[in-house]
Design a protein around this motif. Structure first.
Motif: not given
Length: 336
Positions: A24-52
């Motif tokens: 859902f974060d990829w569709e987000s007007p709140v989180w999408r630019h974070w994913l794009d901005g970090l991924g422009e120059r890095h291999t980003v590893i992210r995870y959903d915390e336990r319970g969510s």
């Protein structure tokens, strides 16, 4: 634990933060630019915390040691040796504790909007606010009306647009149950890594929004002061989650890239970057099978299929409702 990988460049791991959803974060007007901005120059590893999110919805034990163990589990599963670590909000305390536990694995440590002590260790007013918010979660989290969840949206995104706030309301509802949200929020208040902070030996950058209403700027200052040699940068924003159109976001990215010493890396997402299991799943998607049918064919759970598809979408840089069709089309083009 559900995790995803996207981007190109040196690895950076984002420690889990409050209620994310890998898809859902990829569709987000709140989180999408974070994913794009970090991924422009890095291999980003992210995870959903336990319970969510896409991780197991039964959280089990909620403690600092458990959260640090979860971070290490994801890092090991991703096959990382050394990497930069980004701790956002309560993820900063977890990242700090990991830096003390496994300093040999970190290249740099970046903490944004974080704290070393939860609300239970601050002023009485902070503890009263926490009790009120936990009560609000229990009272109205699952209500079709977003009234109670909107309290969090106003705290996290005071300068957000109605669209951004509505999306954040929906993210919270979709990410976890009321009971788990209350447990997670309450457990965060018990975090305290003040005594660990002086033991951090990793090069550290601390950034914080001056007007942050979720984590007061004083907590960011305290965090920066306790970590030896840490550099503290204050950003001009009231948002806990920086938004794409505010100058503070550009400032955050600039400081981050300068600190990490990363140059822009051209992104060339291709099907060949997928793992063998991800290719198996994508091939069946291209053949028109549903997630349930794929799970049965490959002897997997539906949740595992969803996790593999989340990784596929991230690596191919596709998202939204058309993401499945776009990924299938990419696979078909490569195998003509």
């Amino acid at each position: 634990m559900a995790y995803a990988v996207h981007g190109t460049g040196p690895p950076i791991v984002r420690a889990a933060t409050w209620l994310t959803h890998l898809d859902f974060d990829w569709e987000s007007p709140v989180w999408r630019h974070w994913l794009d901005g970090l991924g422009e120059r890095h291999t980003v590893i992210r995870y959903d915390e336990r319970g969510s999110g896409l991780s197991d919805r039964e959280p089990g034990d909620l403690s600092l040691d458990t959260w640090v163990d979860d971070l290490e589990t994801v890092v090991d599963a991703a096959g990382l040796d050394r990497f930069a670590l980004l701790g956002f909000s309560q993820g900063a305390a977890v990242a700090l504790a990991y830096a003390v536990r496994r300093p040999e694995r970190l290249t740099q440590l970046v903490l944004y909007g974080g704290y070393a002590r939860g609300r239970k260790f601050r002023q009485p007013q902070a503890r009263r606010h926490e009790d009120a918010l936990v009560s609000a979660i229990r009272a109205g989290w699952s209500d079709p009306s977003p009234t109670f969840r909107h309290l969090f949206s106003m705290l996290f995104l005071p300068d957000g647009t109605p669209e951004q706030m509505a999306w954040y309301d929906e993210l919270q509802r979709r990410s976890t149950s009321a009971a788990t949200a209350a447990r997670l929020y309450d457990a965060r208040g018990s975090l305290n890594v003040l005594d660990l902070a002086p033991r951090v030996t990793t090069k550290t950058l601390v950034m914080h929004a001056r007007g942050d209403r979720v984590v007061p700027v004083e907590e960011g200052r305290l965090l920066g002061a306790r970590i030896p040699g840490a550099r503290l940068i204050l950003l001009e924003s009231a948002n806990h989650i920086l938004l794409s159109d505010e100058p503070a976001w550009a400032g955050f990215l600039s400081e981050l890239h300068t600190f990490l010493g990363t140059e822009r890396v051209p992104s060339r997402p291709v099907v060949g970057e997928l793992s063998s299991r991800e290719l198996e799943v994508l091939e069946l998607v291209a053949a028109g099978l549903t997630n349930e049918a794929i799970a049965e064919r490959l002897f997997l759970s539906v949740r595992t299929v969803e996790r593999h598809l989340s990784n596929v979408y991230a690596k191919l840089r596709v998202s939204g409702k058309a993401g499945r069709a776009a990924a299938a089309a990419r696979f078909s083009q490569m195998h003509r």
